[in-house]
Structures are given as structure tokens and as C-alpha cells.
Design a protein around this motif. Structure first.
Motif, PDB file in Angstrom:
ATOM      1  N   SER A  11      -4.662   6.544   0.075  1.00  0.00           N
ATOM      2  CA  SER A  11      -3.952   5.269  -0.019  1.00  0.00           C
ATOM      3  C   SER A  11      -4.223   4.645  -1.379  1.00  0.00           C
ATOM      4  CB  SER A  11      -4.432   4.310   1.069  1.00  0.00           C
ATOM      5  OG  SER A  11      -4.028   4.778   2.322  1.00  0.00           O
ATOM      6  N   THR A  18       0.857  -1.184   0.000  1.00  0.00           N
ATOM      7  CA  THR A  18       0.000   0.000   0.000  1.00  0.00           C
ATOM      8  C   THR A  18       0.892   1.232   0.000  1.00  0.00           C
ATOM      9  OG1 THR A  18      -1.678  -1.183   1.249  1.00  0.00           O
ATOM     10  CG2 THR A  18      -1.841   1.200   1.222  1.00  0.00           C
ATOM     11  N   LYS A  74      -3.170   1.034  -3.877  1.00  0.00           N
ATOM     12  CA  LYS A  74      -2.594  -0.306  -3.898  1.00  0.00           C
ATOM     13  C   LYS A  74      -1.568  -0.373  -5.017  1.00  0.00           C
ATOM     14  CE  LYS A  74      -6.641  -2.580  -2.021  1.00  0.00           C
ATOM     15  NZ  LYS A  74      -7.712  -3.548  -2.241  1.00  0.00           N
ATOM     16  N   LYS A 124       0.718  -2.941  -7.155  1.00  0.00           N
ATOM     17  CA  LYS A 124       0.762  -4.362  -7.500  1.00  0.00           C
ATOM     18  C   LYS A 124       2.148  -4.949  -7.254  1.00  0.00           C
ATOM     19  CE  LYS A 124      -2.537  -4.010 -11.303  1.00  0.00           C
ATOM     20  NZ  LYS A 124      -2.683  -4.193 -12.760  1.00  0.00           N
TER      21      LYS A 124
END
Length: 99
Positions: free
Chosen positions: A77, A68, A79, A81
Motif C-alpha cells: 500500500s 491509498t 499513500k 497525495k
């Protein structure tokens, strides 16, 4: 042999000049040889293989876990990968040459 000054960046054309001078071949041949070497390393890493040049070092594929992160502009925030990343571990010969 071309001498590179300390702290200077070496670009592809300067590297080709150094290869051509050192191997006593044309700049065109040195350019093709450098391109072929880089392509061979890329293909090997794409297959998840390691490329070891004894005395110089090893190119290999590392894994970066998903995580994150934070958008610096908004603070939200996000994500990130998981990813495969190319890595290089210097060999003893290279380490000795710079120390």
C-alpha cells in the motif's frame, strides 16, 4: 481549411496549419497565437480561475482527494497525495458540433 480524418490524432503543427489557413495569417503568427492562448489558460488555472470560451467549453481546476493506492509490482500500500488537476467541460456548441 484543413480536414482531419476521423480517428486521427491532430498534433500541434497540424493545428497551427489549420489556424493559419482559417485566419489567413502566417504559420509563425498562428504558432505564437496558439502558444499565447495555452499560456493564458495555464496562468489562469494556476491562479485557480476558470477559463470559459463561450460555445466551446470551460477549463477549470478540480481537486483530487488523498487516497491509498497499491504498488502493482510489490502489492504494498502507498499513500497518494491530494492534488489539483486541470479539467475541461465541453460547452453546448462543441457538443452540438460533434453530434
Amino acid at each position: 481549411m484543413l480536414r482531419f480524418e476521423r480517428g486521427q490524432h491532430v498534433n500541434k503543427s497540424e493545428l497551427i496549419d489549420a489556424i493559419a489557413d482559417s485566419a489567413d495569417i502566417s504559420k509563425a503568427a498562428a504558432g505564437r497565437a496558439l502558444d499565447a492562448t495555452v499560456e493564458a489558460v495555464k496562468k489562469a488555472l494556476k491562479k485557480n480561475d476558470m477559463v470559459t470560451l463561450v460555445g466551446f467549453g470551460t477549463f477549470y481546476v478540480g481537486k483530487r482527494a488523498a487516497r491509498t493506492g497499491r504498488n502493482p509490482r510489490t502489492g504494498a500500500s502507498i499513500k497518494i497525495k491530494a492534488a489539483k488537476v486541470p479539467k475541461f467541460r465541453a460547452g453546448k456548441g462543441l457538443k452540438d458540433a460533434i453530434n
